[in-house]
Scaffold this motif. Structure first.
Motif, PDB file in Angstrom:
ATOM      1  N   ALA A  16       0.831  -1.217   0.000  1.00 44.06           N
ATOM      2  CA  ALA A  16       0.000   0.000   0.000  1.00 44.06           C
ATOM      3  C   ALA A  16       0.861   1.261   0.000  1.00 44.06           C
ATOM      4  CB  ALA A  16      -0.917  -0.006   1.215  1.00 44.06           C
ATOM      5  N   GLN A  17       2.022   1.178   0.674  1.00 41.77           N
ATOM      6  CA  GLN A  17       2.899   2.369   0.746  1.00 41.77           C
ATOM      7  C   GLN A  17       3.484   2.714  -0.616  1.00 41.77           C
ATOM      8  OE1 GLN A  17       3.525  -0.750   1.526  1.00 41.77           O
ATOM      9  NE2 GLN A  17       5.375  -0.976   2.713  1.00 41.77           N
ATOM     10  N   ARG A  18       3.449   1.759  -1.542  1.00 38.55           N
ATOM     11  CA  ARG A  18       4.042   1.995  -2.858  1.00 38.55           C
ATOM     12  C   ARG A  18       2.988   2.279  -3.937  1.00 38.55           C
ATOM     13  NH1 ARG A  18       7.483  -1.502  -0.281  1.00 38.55           N
ATOM     14  NH2 ARG A  18       6.206  -3.330  -0.725  1.00 38.55           N
ATOM     15  N   ILE A  19       1.721   2.391  -3.530  1.00 33.74           N
ATOM     16  CA  ILE A  19       0.687   2.720  -4.526  1.00 33.74           C
ATOM     17  C   ILE A  19       0.817   4.200  -4.884  1.00 33.74           C
ATOM     18  CG2 ILE A  19      -1.795   2.942  -4.972  1.00 33.74           C
ATOM     19  CD1 ILE A  19      -2.255   0.606  -3.048  1.00 33.74           C
ATOM     20  N   SER A  20       1.036   4.459  -6.153  1.00 36.80           N
ATOM     21  CA  SER A  20       1.189   5.850  -6.591  1.00 36.80           C
ATOM     22  C   SER A  20       0.102   6.194  -7.599  1.00 36.80           C
ATOM     23  CB  SER A  20       2.571   6.030  -7.224  1.00 36.80           C
ATOM     24  OG  SER A  20       2.671   7.328  -7.742  1.00 36.80           O
ATOM     25  N   ILE A  21      -0.601   7.291  -7.338  1.00 37.86           N
ATOM     26  CA  ILE A  21      -1.660   7.714  -8.273  1.00 37.86           C
ATOM     27  C   ILE A  21      -1.434   9.150  -8.769  1.00 37.86           C
ATOM     28  CG2 ILE A  21      -3.396   6.185  -7.239  1.00 37.86           C
ATOM     29  CD1 ILE A  21      -4.617   8.713  -5.903  1.00 37.86           C
ATOM     30  N   LEU A  22      -0.460   9.857  -8.169  1.00 32.29           N
ATOM     31  CA  LEU A  22      -0.292  11.285  -8.486  1.00 32.29           C
ATOM     32  C   LEU A  22       0.655  11.532  -9.657  1.00 32.29           C
ATOM     33  CD1 LEU A  22      -0.092  13.311  -5.157  1.00 32.29           C
ATOM     34  CD2 LEU A  22      -2.045  12.309  -6.284  1.00 32.29           C
TER      35      LEU A  22
END
Ligand code: SF4
Length: 462
Positions: A409-415
């Motif tokens: 989860a800490q590596r989910i990037s959406i920006l």
């Protein structure tokens, strides 16, 4: 706008104020968050944060009990401040209140002052109080108030630096990293409020229970008063920007979360305008790659119905992005009541020609009922959406907070443009997994039972 009166919340879509406060503080170097409340509050925060970030999370507690509730929490707070000072020697202790201590009316400011007076001449850490009563507001307000408290207590005017303060709002460590990369590409000197990119996605270390040695420093927070401007990329985390503008004339801007093409363009344009910068080739290339990914995905995403839930900036940012991808937002739900959120959705709906049901101050029960009524091909939100997705037989694209039933989860990037490419890939692959067969053909509702019937081989009973 969906509007109805009800008397209870069923499966809330928000958390309490101290949770947002702690998340803001985990991005400050050498800092210990201290919750003035019962043991359960800090245990709940640590449990929720640890299972999302998969990192050891340190949150201290004043451990209030039946007796201290009656006589007041002065003794416990003084003792907690003493213990943390002696055992961990942080540079900063941020004391956040809880439901309990706000209800009994503990004077945190007065008690902290008393602690300072009782320890005159000793080397004490900086101590700041943050009022975060959980029965008012949510983690979104808790985050906002904490960033404001940091600059209110620590910002010191000196010489102009020309830097840009960036208030990120409650985003993943990977997304903080993405924002930092964009600023690096633009060669824009900055101060991140607050930088969780190292602390909440750290390498394995033997000294796992030390204070965080990454994050925004106290000196950097002090320097925010000398910056050229502040950009809050969350419309619900701009109290500090307003404070810095009023008190130190640091220009303040608040934009949408840079999710998708238009919102990322707005963020980069804002930065370029403030600092008089040119958009570099690297960012232009990433923008082109995002558009290419959206075009590649279009035949799979076009006119798919989407339900989204989570924090207000996340929901409105994601609603605009999936509209850019040709998808249709049917239900948009956030746990807090916010005019900024409903105004944003109104603008997006007018721009894109949609008419979604908007649940502002909604819960997961409301969300589920509306999905049943209006339908959705995919649900976007945190792990609490899993049971709804299962019951409605639709896929869940997990993002937001908390995500505890998947790893990373800490590596989910959406920006940004690069995070946007991740989103396009992940949404499209989720749809491919769910609605297409192994040869890449779409499994339609009509043909699927027939195929199943034709291919049904039943072993005769003997
Ligand atoms: S809602 Fe109140 S009691 Fe529960 S964790 Fe938050 S502060 Fe503690």
């Amino acid at each position: 706008m969906y509007n109805h009166k009800k008397f209870s919340v069923i499966n809330p879509s928000k958390m309490c104020q101290p949770m947002g406060a702690v998340q803001a503080l985990l991005g400050v170097k050498d800092t210990m968050p201290l919750i003035h409340g019962s043991q359960g509050c800090s245990t709940y925060m640590r449990f929720q944060l640890t299972r999302h970030f998969r990192e050891p999370i340190e949150v201290a507690s004043t451990s209030m009990n039946e007796k201290t509730v009656i006589y007041g929490g002065e003794f416990n707070l003084m003792k907690a401040l003493k213990n943390i000072t002696e055992k961990q020697s942080p540079q900063l202790i941020a004391v956040t209140s809880s439901c309990l201590t706000e209800t009994i009316g503990d004077d945190m400011v007065g008690i902290i002052e008393k602690f300072r007076e009782a320890n005159l001449g000793k080397d004490l850490p900086l101590i700041i109080p943050v009022s975060t009563p959980s029965y008012a507001g949510s983690h979104v307000e808790g985050y906002d108030k904490t960033i404001k408290a940091l600059v209110e207590h620590l910002a010191i005017p000196s010489h102009p630096t020309g830097k840009i303060n960036i208030i990120t709002g409650n985003i993943s460590p990977a997304d903080v990293g993405e924002v930092k990369d964009i600023l690096k590409d633009l060669q824009c000197e900055n101060i991140i409020l607050t930088d969780t990119s190292e602390n909440l996605d750290a390498p394995l270390s033997e000294s796992a229970l030390d204070l965080y040695d990454g994050g925004t420093t106290i000196g950097e927070i002090g320097d925010t008063a000398n910056s050229l401007g502040t950009i809050a990329i969350s419309k619900h985390a701009n109290l500090a920007a307003t404070f810095l503008e009023k008190k130190f004339a640091v220009k303040s801007e608040s934009g949408p979360l840079p999710v998708g093409l238009e919102n990322t363009d707005s963020f980069i344009n804002l930065l370029c305008k403030l600092k008089e910068l040119e958009v570099p080739e690297t960012l232009k290339r990433d923008r082109g790659r995002l558009i290419d990914a959206m075009v590649d995905a279009h035949s799979y995403t076009y006119h798919r119905k989407v339900a989204i839930f989570g924090d207000p900036d996340f929901v409105s940012g994601m609603a605009r992005f999936i509209s850019e991808m040709g998808m249709i937002p049917t239900v948009l739900c956030t746990g807090i009541i916010s005019k900024r959120f409903t105004d944003d959705i109104r603008t997006i709906s007018e721009d894109k020609g949609f008419n979604p049901v908007v649940l502002a101050g909604g819960d997961l029960y409301d969300l589920h009922q509306q999905i049943k009524e209006l339908g959705a091909d995919i649900l976007i939100g945190n792990s609490y959406g899993a049971s709804i997705a299962k019951e409605e037989n639709i896929p869940l694209y997990r993002t937001g907070f908390p995500v505890f039933d998947r790893l990373g989860a800490q590596r989910i990037s959406i920006l940004g443009y690069r995070g946007g490419i991740n989103v396009v890939d992940r949404i499209t692959n989720t749809l491919l997994d769910f609605y297409y067969d192994e040869a890449g053909y779409e499994i339609t509702e009509e043909e699927s039972p027939e195929i199943a019937e034709e291919n049904l081989y039943v072993t005769e009973e003997i």
